[in-house]
Design an enzyme around this catalytic site. Structure first.
Site, mmCIF file in Angstrom:
data_model
loop_
_atom_site.group_PDB
_atom_site.id
_atom_site.type_symbol
_atom_site.label_atom_id
_atom_site.label_comp_id
_atom_site.label_asym_id
_atom_site.label_seq_id
_atom_site.Cartn_x
_atom_site.Cartn_y
_atom_site.Cartn_z
ATOM 1 N N LYS A 116 0.826 -1.212 0.000
ATOM 2 C CA LYS A 116 0.000 0.000 0.000
ATOM 3 C C LYS A 116 0.854 1.253 0.000
ATOM 4 O O LYS A 116 0.527 2.250 -0.641
ATOM 5 C CB LYS A 116 -0.946 -0.015 1.205
ATOM 6 C CG LYS A 116 -2.101 -0.994 1.073
ATOM 7 C CD LYS A 116 -3.031 -0.891 2.269
ATOM 8 C CE LYS A 116 -4.299 -1.711 2.074
ATOM 9 N NZ LYS A 116 -4.040 -3.132 1.942
ATOM 10 N N GLU A 200 -3.215 6.515 7.982
ATOM 11 C CA GLU A 200 -3.976 7.474 7.182
ATOM 12 C C GLU A 200 -5.042 8.159 8.023
ATOM 13 O O GLU A 200 -5.531 7.591 9.012
ATOM 14 C CB GLU A 200 -4.649 6.775 5.995
ATOM 15 C CG GLU A 200 -3.687 6.313 4.927
ATOM 16 C CD GLU A 200 -4.396 5.739 3.715
ATOM 17 O OE1 GLU A 200 -3.756 5.656 2.665
ATOM 18 O OE2 GLU A 200 -5.591 5.381 3.822
ATOM 19 N N HIS A 235 -14.558 -3.471 8.668
ATOM 20 C CA HIS A 235 -13.878 -3.103 7.424
ATOM 21 C C HIS A 235 -14.064 -4.175 6.339
ATOM 22 O O HIS A 235 -13.315 -4.209 5.377
ATOM 23 C CB HIS A 235 -12.384 -2.848 7.653
ATOM 24 C CG HIS A 235 -12.106 -1.803 8.685
ATOM 25 N ND1 HIS A 235 -12.415 -0.472 8.507
ATOM 26 C CD2 HIS A 235 -11.574 -1.899 9.936
ATOM 27 C CE1 HIS A 235 -12.075 0.203 9.587
ATOM 28 N NE2 HIS A 235 -11.568 -0.632 10.468
ATOM 29 N N ARG A 296 -6.997 -8.287 -8.883
ATOM 30 C CA ARG A 296 -7.704 -9.557 -9.066
ATOM 31 C C ARG A 296 -9.169 -9.253 -9.329
ATOM 32 O O ARG A 296 -9.595 -8.098 -9.314
ATOM 33 C CB ARG A 296 -7.589 -10.404 -7.800
ATOM 34 C CG ARG A 296 -8.043 -9.648 -6.544
ATOM 35 C CD ARG A 296 -8.089 -10.521 -5.322
ATOM 36 N NE ARG A 296 -8.206 -9.766 -4.087
ATOM 37 C CZ ARG A 296 -9.333 -9.255 -3.606
ATOM 38 N NH1 ARG A 296 -10.456 -9.390 -4.299
ATOM 39 N NH2 ARG A 296 -9.351 -8.596 -2.475
#
Length: 685
Positions: A116, A200, A235, A296
């Site tokens: 990430k 973040e 999440h 994917r």
């Protein structure tokens, strides 16, 4: 085109790929673990190869065994599905080295998007909007805490190599950061082999909107519009839909362009999803930020297929075969609205705790042009702790969102599952929830709608016991008739269960239990049915089993002038007789209180110090002999891709832990020897 492909996955995605491959005349090879020897994907494939024990790191994650299976069966290409090795760059490289086509993006693209933090740098260079945060390589805990303090709370800790909601923690206070970081790192290491995280800014009232992209080896790249995946728990997505409510043409074009730019920046080929997060002002200003790119096919790809009329697995196969994309951007269009609900074996009322067991009864809604069910499980199959507890994906389509919502409500009402705790009733409430129905969407929707989604438990209405009693009486009649037919005198009146008595009306009581309350249904046999009386209310009841049409296998019940369609599934577990009543879109479970059955109900597990399900001990958070306060975390159990924290039920002392870190435990196992503190009586002189 390929003549044979191997599917390096299991469950519903393996079955999904097999369906398209078979339509295209391509033979399929399934791989399976010892736990999956009788799995649906194994039964559907043309060939199947066992690749090891149940544990994924000894079977589905072993690259060498999968490639060996491909070579032995002559498969020309490998479809990785999603999860497992689908985003593993080493697997993509190994396929290429073995001369086998990897039906996915180049290994370089997977590597670029696999981290990430690295992906954020690439996206920044490509001028794709980024969420404020720290995406660097320094991983010292104190440094990361300082970065979080600068960013401002709430923040989100995310595993750099993560996905699927794993290795992710939202933190609201500085003092909570160290514990959340440790937990996040532990989970990240377990699932992705790396403790690297990024920090973040957590956007409140944010929406999760993702764009489906597709690229080929001829330089073409398109986006197949968006999906709104804002409704999440832990999440992880629960409901997805396409198109995103409130999306304007201009905002869609901007987000689509950013997604295509992201794909081109890494030389992407095949199916991919670029995930964005948008703030609560998105409808006005169109501001959005890059989160990650999934290299994917996504779990929720069916909603895109429903609104575009395209088969994305077929696109994958054609692109992997070197063909150009089937359509240009200007040839793609949105038609209608689609919703997907993930049917899980989990108990929403217990924090979405996964459920294991055999599917004693499994009846999905009827499939049509409007209703689709993608599943890798059939009645009689087992939900184990080894794999994800998804039972199926329920997808509906209709001309607009309101019609699709109604379609989903009906489809959920038609779904019947017995043997594990499923989330059907929760999903039904979620679709009917005012916030969702009015498209007031954000990732905190479930939490802010708790009062609606998790109502206080109530006693079943009277009609549930009437229906259960009718099912009981019909079952007795059917059994008696079958026994009579096998006897020497099938017409003997002594074999009948019609309640006939000489000069007296036959009466009996059928008793049910709901919680601690007994419900006694008095049955009086009449010429044209049964007179049922419960708590002073009386109805004339009739019933019959339906053996044809859309309600085949269900029960038609008449209560006075009211006619109902229901289903009652009788199950006996550990000498407890349960009746699962499916009625009017809701599920009720009541116990048959039968004194002739010698029911031994047993007691509930006390103290909260037993394993809620099979799993592995991953951390001990206290020491033997330590005195702890009520609510103190004592132990962490990892089960079915989630961590479960066992806490002290009272103020007391930890006498001993029954298991060490790394030990596997069974459901109900005693985890901690705990001695609660008892207050001494105060003596007054």
């Amino acid at each position: 085109m390929f003549t044979k492909i191997l599917i390096a996955n299991r469950g519903e995605i393996a079955c999904r790929v097999i369906r398209t491959a078979r339509r295209m005349g391509i033979r399929t090879v399934a791989v399976y673990s010892e736990a999956d020897v009788n799995a649906r994907h194994v039964r559907l494939a043309d060939e199947a190869v066992c690749i090891g024990p149940a544990a994924v790191n000894e079977s589905y994650l072993v690259i060498e065994r999968i490639l060996d299976a491909a070579k032995r069966t002559g498969a020309q290409a490998v479809h990785p599905g999603y999860g497992f090795l689908s985003e593993n760059d080493r697997f993509a490289d190994a396929c290429a080295e073995s001369g086998i086509v990897f039906i996915g993006p180049p290994a370089e693209a997977i590597r670029a998007m696999g981290s990430k933090s690295a992906a954020k740098k690439i996206m920044g260079a490509a001028k794709v909007p980024l969420t404020p945060g720290y995406h660097g390589d320094v991983q010292d805990a104190d440094f990361l805490l300082a970065q979080a303090d600068v960013i401002g709370y709430p923040v989100l800790i995310k595993a750099a190599a993560g996905g699927g909601g794993k290795g992710m923690r939202m933190v609201e206070r500085s003092e909570d950061f160290p514990g959340a970081l440790a937990s996040c790192r532990r989970e990240a290491l377990s699932f992705f082999g790396s403790e690297h995280v990024l920090i973040e800014k957590y956007l409140t009232r944010s929406r999760h909107i993702e764009i489906q992209v597709f690229a080929d080896t001829h330089g073409n790249c398109v986006y197949l519009f968006e999906r709104d995946c804002s409704v999440q728990r832990r999440h992880q997505k629960v409901l997805e839909e396409a198109p995103a409510p409130g999306m304007t043409t201009a905002h869609r074009a901007a987000m689509g362009k950013a997604a295509v730019d992201a794909a081109r920046a890494v030389g992407y080929v095949g199916a991919g999803t670029v995930e964005f997060i948008a703030g609560e002002t998105f409808a006005q200003d169109g501001a959005f930020y890059f989160m990650e790119m999934n290299t994917r096919l996504q779990v929720e790809h069916p909603v895109t297929e429903m609104i575009t009329g395209q088969d994305l697995v077929e696109w994958q196969l054609r692109v992997a075969n070197g063909e150009p994309l089937p359509l240009r951007q200007d040839q793609l269009e949105i038609r209608g609205h689609a919703l997907e609900a993930r049917i899980y074996a989990e108990d929403a009322t217990r924090g979405f705790l996964p459920s294991t067991g055999r599917l004693i009864h499994l009846a999905p809604p009827a499939v049509s042009l409007n209703v689709r069910v993608d599943t890798g499980i059939e009645q009689g199959d087992e939900i184990t702790s080894f794999y994800d507890p998804m039972i199926a994906k329920l997808i509906v389509w209709d001309v607009d969102r309101n019609a699709a919502l109604a379609r989903m409500q009906q489809a959920l009402a038609d779904y019947r599952i017995v043997g594990v705790t499923a989330n059907i009733d929760f999903l039904s409430r979620l679709v009917a929830c005012p916030a969702f129905a009015n498209a007031d969407l954000d990732t905190g929707l479930i939490e802010r709608s708790r009062d609606f989604l998790f109502p206080a438990s109530v006693e079943p209405p009277r009609v549930v016991f009437y229906v259960a009693a009718v099912a009981e009486l019909l079952r007795e009649q059917s059994t008696a008739l079958a026994t009579a037919r096998q006897s020497g005198d099938p017409w003997s009146p002594w074999s009948s269960h019609d309640g006939w008595r000489l000069n007296i009306q036959s009466r009996r009581t059928v008793t049910y239990r709901s919680g601690e309350t007994l419900h006694e249904v008095v049955v009086a046999y009449e010429a044209d049915g049964w007179r049922l009386t419960l708590a002073g209310e009386s109805v004339l009841a009739r019933g019959r089993m339906l053996d044809s049409g859309q309600f085949a296998g269900q029960l038609a019940v008449e209560l006075d002038d009211r006619r109902l369609i229901a289903s009652v599934i009788a199950v006996t577990e550990k000498q407890i007789q349960k009746r699962h009543v499916f009625l009017n879109g809701a599920t009720w479970v009541v116990l048959r209180d039968d004194p002739l059955h010698l029911v031994e109900a047993g007691g509930t597990q006390g103290g909260g110090l037993t394993a809620p399900m099979p799993g592995k001990v991953v951390a001990l958070l206290a020491a033997p002999g330590q005195t702890v306060e009520k609510g103190k975390p004592l132990l962490i159990l990892e089960a079915m891709k989630m961590e479960h924290t066992v806490i002290a039920p009272k103020h007391g002392t930890v006498k001993a832990f029954c298991y060490a870190v790394g030990d596997q435990v069974v459901e109900g196992a005693e985890l901690v020897e705990f001695e609660a503190e008892t207050k001494q009586p105060v003596t007054v002189d």
